[in-house]
Design a protein around this motif. Structure first.
Motif, short mmCIF file in Angstrom:
data_model
loop_
_atom_site.label_atom_id
_atom_site.label_comp_id
_atom_site.label_asym_id
_atom_site.label_seq_id
_atom_site.Cartn_x
_atom_site.Cartn_y
_atom_site.Cartn_z
N ARG A 108 -2.29 -10.90 -1.61
CA ARG A 108 -2.72 -9.53 -1.32
C ARG A 108 -3.60 -9.46 -0.07
NH1 ARG A 108 -2.70 -5.93 -6.55
NH2 ARG A 108 -0.94 -6.90 -7.58
N ALA A 109 -4.47 -10.44 0.10
CA ALA A 109 -5.31 -10.47 1.29
C ALA A 109 -4.44 -10.67 2.53
CB ALA A 109 -6.36 -11.59 1.18
N ARG A 110 -3.50 -11.59 2.46
CA ARG A 110 -2.59 -11.83 3.59
C ARG A 110 -1.81 -10.57 3.92
NH1 ARG A 110 2.58 -14.26 3.49
NH2 ARG A 110 2.89 -12.74 1.85
N ASN A 111 -1.27 -9.92 2.88
CA ASN A 111 -0.48 -8.71 3.10
C ASN A 111 -1.31 -7.61 3.77
OD1 ASN A 111 1.62 -10.07 1.92
ND2 ASN A 111 1.55 -8.94 -0.01
N LEU A 112 -2.57 -7.48 3.35
CA LEU A 112 -3.45 -6.49 3.97
C LEU A 112 -3.66 -6.78 5.45
CD1 LEU A 112 -6.31 -5.77 1.42
CD2 LEU A 112 -4.83 -4.09 2.50
N VAL A 113 -3.98 -8.03 5.76
CA VAL A 113 -4.26 -8.40 7.15
C VAL A 113 -2.98 -8.35 7.99
CG1 VAL A 113 -5.09 -10.25 8.66
CG2 VAL A 113 -6.27 -9.77 6.52
N ARG A 114 -1.88 -8.75 7.42
CA ARG A 114 -0.62 -8.77 8.17
C ARG A 114 -0.02 -7.38 8.34
NH1 ARG A 114 4.04 -11.21 4.95
NH2 ARG A 114 3.86 -9.13 4.08
N ASP A 115 -0.03 -6.58 7.26
CA ASP A 115 0.73 -5.33 7.25
C ASP A 115 -0.05 -4.09 7.66
OD1 ASP A 115 2.77 -6.97 6.33
OD2 ASP A 115 2.48 -6.41 4.23
N ARG A 116 -1.37 -4.17 7.61
CA ARG A 116 -2.18 -2.99 7.93
C ARG A 116 -2.93 -3.20 9.23
NH1 ARG A 116 -4.72 -0.25 3.29
NH2 ARG A 116 -5.78 0.81 5.00
N ASP A 117 -2.50 -2.49 10.25
CA ASP A 117 -3.14 -2.60 11.56
C ASP A 117 -4.63 -2.29 11.49
OD1 ASP A 117 -0.65 -3.22 12.59
OD2 ASP A 117 -0.28 -1.21 13.38
N ASP A 118 -5.00 -1.27 10.70
CA ASP A 118 -6.41 -0.88 10.62
C ASP A 118 -7.27 -1.98 10.00
OD1 ASP A 118 -5.01 -0.32 8.17
OD2 ASP A 118 -6.64 1.00 7.52
N VAL A 119 -6.75 -2.67 9.01
CA VAL A 119 -7.50 -3.76 8.37
C VAL A 119 -7.63 -4.93 9.34
CG1 VAL A 119 -7.46 -5.46 6.49
CG2 VAL A 119 -6.84 -3.08 6.03
N ARG A 120 -6.54 -5.28 9.99
CA ARG A 120 -6.56 -6.39 10.95
C ARG A 120 -7.53 -6.08 12.10
NH1 ARG A 120 -1.69 -6.48 11.25
NH2 ARG A 120 -1.30 -5.42 13.21
N ARG A 121 -7.47 -4.87 12.63
CA ARG A 121 -8.38 -4.48 13.71
C ARG A 121 -9.84 -4.52 13.26
NH1 ARG A 121 -4.95 -2.74 17.47
NH2 ARG A 121 -3.34 -1.25 17.06
#
Length: 170
Positions: free
Chosen positions: A48-61
């Motif tokens: 779930r953490a990987r998916n958030l960072v990979r799939d959500r631009d806002d989270v990654r930014r």
């Protein structure tokens, strides 16, 4: 021992497939129980953490903006998901493929010794360590090697190095 050896020879390559089929129900039951109880295990959290960072631009930014530097110790015991999370959080906000990430100079500092890897503990894979090191160096990162040990006295180090010399190459 003879019975076990005979079983091993008879089962041979089919053993993994047979066990997979036998254990599939148990795994499905485990997943249903987790869902029923609203529980997550360690692997679920990583996914779930990987998916958030990979799939959500806002989270990654947000991660990339929030942290000026990332320091990771014992990197040799990193699993593929952890490496992916780390690299995606470290660099280009538009890059979703972790193997294409180029770390910003001074942003990422990893420490590890492949000879100390806890092989396969929680999916740790020393080849991930090597792959990430090669990827970072190809992108301009610097590899520094500590060649002096402060953990033991030279006499013990020589004995251990001699005993494991054939295993500790490559």
């Amino acid at each position: 021992v003879q019975l076990l050896d005979a079983f091993r020879v008879e089962a041979d390559a089919d053993l993994a497939a047979l066990l997979r089929d036998e254990l599939r129900r148990s795994i499905d039951d485990y997943e249903r129980l987790k869902t029923r109880h609203g529980a997550l295990d360690f692997l679920d959290l990583l996914l779930r953490a990987r998916n958030l960072v990979r799939d959500r631009d806002d989270v990654r930014r947000d991660f990339q903006a929030r942290f000026d530097c990332l320091f990771v110790d014992e990197f040799q015991d990193t699993d593929p998901l952890q490496a992916e999370i780390l690299l995606l959080a470290a660099d280009d906000p538009d890059e979703r493929v972790w193997t294409k990430v180029r770390a910003l100079p001074g942003k990422l500092f990893i420490v590890g010794d492949p000879k100390q890897s806890i092989y396969r503990f929680r999916r740790a894979d020393v080849s991930i360590y090597r792959q990430v090191c090669e990827q970072l160096q190809a992108g301009g990162a610097q590899c520094l090697k500590l060649t002096k040990s402060f953990r033991s006295v030279p006499v013990i180090q020589r004995v251990v190095n001699a005993a494991f010399a054939s295993r500790m190459t490559g």
